[in-house]
Write an enzyme that holds these catalytic residues in place. Structure first.
Site, PDB file in Angstrom:
ATOM      1  N   HIS A 189     -85.694   2.938  -7.377  1.00 37.84           N
ATOM      2  CA  HIS A 189     -84.732   1.972  -7.901  1.00 37.84           C
ATOM      3  C   HIS A 189     -83.333   2.429  -7.527  1.00 37.84           C
ATOM      4  O   HIS A 189     -83.026   3.628  -7.550  1.00 37.84           O
ATOM      5  CB  HIS A 189     -84.836   1.847  -9.420  1.00 37.84           C
ATOM      6  CG  HIS A 189     -86.114   1.245  -9.905  1.00 37.84           C
ATOM      7  ND1 HIS A 189     -86.474  -0.057  -9.632  1.00 37.84           N
ATOM      8  CD2 HIS A 189     -87.127   1.777 -10.642  1.00 37.84           C
ATOM      9  CE1 HIS A 189     -87.651  -0.306 -10.188  1.00 37.84           C
ATOM     10  NE2 HIS A 189     -88.070   0.786 -10.798  1.00 37.84           N
ATOM     11  N   ASP A 202     -97.353   6.721  -8.227  1.00 39.51           N
ATOM     12  CA  ASP A 202     -96.651   5.547  -8.757  1.00 39.51           C
ATOM     13  C   ASP A 202     -95.179   5.614  -8.346  1.00 39.51           C
ATOM     14  O   ASP A 202     -94.280   5.293  -9.128  1.00 39.51           O
ATOM     15  CB  ASP A 202     -96.797   5.439 -10.271  1.00 39.51           C
ATOM     16  CG  ASP A 202     -96.382   4.063 -10.813  1.00 39.51           C
ATOM     17  OD1 ASP A 202     -96.108   3.156  -9.986  1.00 39.51           O
ATOM     18  OD2 ASP A 202     -96.327   3.900 -12.039  1.00 39.51           O
TER      19      ASP A 202
END
Length: 430
Positions: free
Chosen positions: A308, A304
């Site tokens: 960011h 996953d």
């Protein structure tokens, strides 16, 4: 071009052998293989040779958010982490809900050439949960999309989910569900429990995940379909998966390294790097997930991987975008949580990080046995060399790793994709 891997142990077992790769295949395995004049020799004495790792769940951010990651930097991180194939989730801008986008992602992965990048197609148009996408067109396109998901969102309407499962069955593709009942997670940023209550953070109950897992198991049963559960995070989900498999329901599930290792005690710092969906749970959940992976109730490990930028993470906890880096650290975390305690052997690691995900996705040339004539998609790991994680030292364009300054076991020393060296000594061609 030939590559000779000298002195490896297949699956970490048996005697040291040499492995000769010629072209795209394993050409010879044995002791003391003569070195061809043109061979690239990789000294890997007493290191572990695994089939190349396969990740069913990554976010490479291209198209639309290339400031956080793109296919080139994500592929480099994957190769350095030992991966030869990754699946890129569709929550991009624009959404990967048509062949225009999925074929673009596939072609970009081919251009970079460090790992096979397989786009995941959206289940519903715009990830809105209402109208099914043209899955057949994406499956028939250049990318030959094999997995469909609205990951980041749940396909929460049961009728839409049932139709998606029926449609996918006819196409021979797989629906992967982000299991989250959204009406139970409005405003939630942390696991619902004593830690969130003490810190004043809005809680995300286990039932939000478990209710969807149970529902979708029943929908898959009635539709005669396969369903895959993304990022299982609770002990209750483990029990539901166990029950469903005992009933003969065709259900598979994944777990992330961060849910195996970390728990919600980390939230006390209010550091946005620890915000992730589903949230870090309690220690008892992590223990249950580890045992479920060891027992085969959970089928595979996926990262996953969710990059960011700093401006999206270095803010107050509730405003931080959820997600963590994972591609370069996944294998080491699995070694730390599963191999060192004796829950998994290296052969088991090959199963949960290569063979099972390749089987679930229907990849014929990945997760293959380490035998002569098989594709040379390979990962070499030094089990005795530790390394210290620093976000700035990772290949990703972002630095949001939850393992900052942690020393982890096992180092990937080489990765080969169809005989081409894509990472070596923690360096990538990119």
């Amino acid at each position: 071009m030939s590559v000779l891997l000298r002195g490896v142990r297949l699956y970490g077992e048996g005697e040291q052998v040499d492995v000769l790769v010629e072209g795209e295949q394993i050409a010879n395995i044995g002791a003391g293989i003569d070195i061809p004049d043109t061979a690239d020799v990789i000294d890997a004495i007493d290191q572990v040779l695994l089939p190349g790792l396969v990740d069913l769940h990554t976010h490479l951010r291209e198209p639309g958010r290339e400031y956080a990651e793109d296919i080139e930097t994500g592929s480099a991180a994957a190769a350095l982490g030992g991966y030869t194939a990754v699946f890129a989730m569709p929550n991009t801008t624009p959404v990967a809900d048509s062949p225009v986008v999925t074929d673009h992602v596939w072609r970009r992965g081919q251009q970079v050439g460090l790992v096979d990048v397989h786009p995941v197609g959206a289940v519903t148009v715009g990830l809105a949960g209402a109208e099914l996408t043209e899955m057949g067109m994406m499956a028939a396109g250049a990318a030959q999309v094999r997995i469909f998901s609205d990951d980041g969102n749940c396909v929460h309407n049961p009728l839409v989910m049932r139709r998606a499962l029926e449609y996918a069955t006819g196409l021979g593709v797989l629906i992967a569900q982000h299991a989250e009942e959204p009406r139970l997670t409005v405003g939630a940023v942390a696991h619902e429990g004593p830690t969130a209550a003490r810190l004043g953070l809005s809680g995300w109950p286990r039932a939000a995940e478990e209710s969807i897992v149970a529902r979708d198991a029943l929908l898959a049963r009635d539709a005669g379909a396969r369903v895959h559960i993304c990022h299982a995070s609770t002990a209750g989900t483990v029990e539901i998966l166990k029950w469903a498999k005992e009933q003969g329901i065709s259900i598979t599930a994944e777990v992330t390294p961060h849910h195996l290792l970390l728990d919600d005690s980390r939230l006390a710092s209010y550091d946005g790097v620890n915000r992730v969906n589903p949230p870090l749970r309690e220690t008892a959940d992590a223990v249950a997930l580890r045992q479920a992976l060891a027992d085969g109730i959970i089928d595979c490990v996926t990262t996953d991987h969710a990059p960011h930028a700093d401006h999206e993470k270095c803010v107050e906890f509730s405003a931080a975008r959820p997600g963590m880096l994972g591609l370069q650290t996944a294998l080491s975390v699995v070694v730390h949580t599963m191999v060192v305690p004796g829950l998994l052997s290296w052969r088991d690691v090959a199963q949960v990080m290569s063979e099972n995900p390749a089987r679930i996705a229907g990849l014929p040339d990945h997760g293959r046995p380490l035998e002569v004539g098989e594709p040379a998609n390979l990962t070499v790991v030094d089990p005795d060399v530790t390394w210290t994680v620093t976000g700035d030292g990772l290949a990703s364009r972002s630095a949001n790793t939850p393992y900052e300054a942690m020393t982890l076991p096992a180092t990937v020393t080489a990765t080969l994709l169809r005989g081409k060296v894509t990472a070596r000594g923690q360096k990538s061609p990119v």
